[in-house]
Design a protein around this motif. Sequence first.
Motif, PDB file in Angstrom:
ATOM      1  N   GLY A 341       0.834  -1.188   0.000  1.00 53.31           N
ATOM      2  CA  GLY A 341       0.000   0.000   0.000  1.00 53.31           C
ATOM      3  C   GLY A 341       0.869   1.239   0.000  1.00 53.31           C
ATOM      4  N   ILE A 342       0.239   2.377   0.197  1.00 52.23           N
ATOM      5  CA  ILE A 342       0.943   3.657   0.196  1.00 52.23           C
ATOM      6  C   ILE A 342       0.598   4.394   1.479  1.00 52.23           C
ATOM      7  CG2 ILE A 342       1.175   5.890  -0.946  1.00 52.23           C
ATOM      8  CD1 ILE A 342       0.416   4.478  -3.575  1.00 52.23           C
ATOM      9  N   LEU A 343       1.622   4.798   2.225  1.00 51.95           N
ATOM     10  CA  LEU A 343       1.439   5.590   3.432  1.00 51.95           C
ATOM     11  C   LEU A 343       1.721   7.057   3.132  1.00 51.95           C
ATOM     12  CD1 LEU A 343       3.162   3.306   6.117  1.00 51.95           C
ATOM     13  CD2 LEU A 343       0.704   3.589   5.699  1.00 51.95           C
ATOM     14  N   VAL A 344       0.873   7.929   3.676  1.00 52.15           N
ATOM     15  CA  VAL A 344       1.055   9.367   3.488  1.00 52.15           C
ATOM     16  C   VAL A 344       0.986  10.044   4.853  1.00 52.15           C
ATOM     17  CG1 VAL A 344       0.036   9.308   1.187  1.00 52.15           C
ATOM     18  CG2 VAL A 344      -1.424   9.786   3.158  1.00 52.15           C
ATOM     19  N   PRO A 345       1.581  11.231   4.992  1.00 50.44           N
ATOM     20  CA  PRO A 345       1.501  11.950   6.270  1.00 50.44           C
ATOM     21  C   PRO A 345       0.057  12.349   6.579  1.00 50.44           C
ATOM     22  CG  PRO A 345       3.230  12.850   4.869  1.00 50.44           C
ATOM     23  CD  PRO A 345       2.415  11.936   4.016  1.00 50.44           C
ATOM     24  N   ALA A 346      -0.266  12.397   7.864  1.00 46.68           N
ATOM     25  CA  ALA A 346      -1.582  12.888   8.262  1.00 46.68           C
ATOM     26  C   ALA A 346      -1.729  14.351   7.874  1.00 46.68           C
ATOM     27  CB  ALA A 346      -1.768  12.727   9.770  1.00 46.68           C
ATOM     28  N   ASN A 347      -2.938  14.746   7.509  1.00 45.20           N
ATOM     29  CA  ASN A 347      -3.245  16.134   7.154  1.00 45.20           C
ATOM     30  C   ASN A 347      -2.344  16.663   6.049  1.00 45.20           C
ATOM     31  OD1 ASN A 347      -4.660  18.614   7.358  1.00 45.20           O
ATOM     32  ND2 ASN A 347      -2.995  19.485   8.570  1.00 45.20           N
ATOM     33  N   ASP A 348      -2.125  15.840   5.024  1.00 43.29           N
ATOM     34  CA  ASP A 348      -1.351  16.312   3.868  1.00 43.29           C
ATOM     35  C   ASP A 348      -2.131  15.988   2.599  1.00 43.29           C
ATOM     36  OD1 ASP A 348       0.483  17.083   1.972  1.00 43.29           O
ATOM     37  OD2 ASP A 348       2.192  16.308   3.088  1.00 43.29           O
ATOM     38  N   PRO A 349      -3.144  16.792   2.292  1.00 43.49           N
ATOM     39  CA  PRO A 349      -3.964  16.512   1.109  1.00 43.49           C
ATOM     40  C   PRO A 349      -3.173  16.611  -0.192  1.00 43.49           C
ATOM     41  CG  PRO A 349      -4.470  18.684   2.000  1.00 43.49           C
ATOM     42  CD  PRO A 349      -3.585  18.008   3.003  1.00 43.49           C
TER      43      PRO A 349
END
Length: 401
Positions: A341-349
């Motif tokens: 999967g892909i992880l992204v930072p919180a609150n980074d639209p």
Amino acid sequence: MFAPSTVSHNGGGWVASLEGIVRTLPDVELGIAFELGGCNFKYEQTGVCYYPLSCLRPSRVARLFGKCNIEERKEQYLRVIDDFKPDLIQIFGSENDFGIICSLTDIPVIIHMQGCLPPCHNALFPVGMNSKDFLFCGGLSLCRRWMGLRSESTFRKQAEREITTIQSCRYFLGRTEWDKALVKLFNPQACYFHSEEALRPSFFQSDKLWGMFDLKSEKVRIVSVISNPWYKGLDLILKTAELLRRFAPFRVEWNVYGVNDIVPFFERKYGIRASEVGVYPMGSVSQDVLVEALCHAHCFVAPSYIDNSPNSVCEAQLLGLPVLATNVGGVSSLVKDGETGILVPANDPYILASHIVALQADPGRARSLGHAAREQALARHNPESIGQTLLSVYKKVVRHA
């Protein structure tokens, strides 16, 4: 499985799935106590004793003011214990009042970790939101507005109570490095056991999988499954959808299951109208409807600001759907960035939107991520393996208590 009333969530939840596993274990006699009003004290069905505890559901007014009758709860808990005479008590969640059982009995108690309120309190409101918004921003019922006003103080009190509960218990079950770290932080002497989560059979045994259907369409279909707490990331969905509307080379249809009446509040707070950016609140649906929606989506997005191991992510993985998730709490124990999967930072639209665009431009990568996630999830949530792990844990706790 309990007839007097339907208490399942969307056609049956993970607790019911776990019950189905435990009731088949050899030499295990099962009793289940839970919150439900208007029933008798005890029901016996197919070898299981059910104890619906009516005292646990305070009135609507009492809930609004955060009040409950602890003494009455204690009496009910002890009544169940005296009737069933268990060798081991398993509590689901350290955040609820069941935790007081640890101080009421010498019978070994093991807490099955769910979320954890202290980190939730830390991430309670999205960026730019605070308690004053529930006074001045419209779009909420009076009940939800009152809940919002009380959110910070209520969570703070409940978080402290949960820490006390964790400190009073010796044995814990968990499934992520995150919940293990929290248990050890609050109670360094605790015995922690790892056990994976049981999932709903409709996902584990589904004859429908992602990739079986033609996903060619004018719109890119995205699915999220979240609940109503403010920290579940509805604002991130709206912000990301707005960026995709402006910059993506495709239109978006983003179906959000599990929420409905809080959407107008977030629309007004962040100035983004959901329908104008392709976001559609779908409310609660049956598990079969959700399976169908996931299999016809292009990707799944988990936008929460804090989570332990969201079952919605695991269910999407079981169906082979490529998952994008915020890297919070225990999510990294489920999603290996770039592998499953892909992880992204919180609150980074902005980063989330860019990953969605890139994934849609690379169908081969989407299939690879989904396939790898499904293989991992099939092993992780195997019912037989979970059953054997639980039986081993139960025996160890009873033997060494």
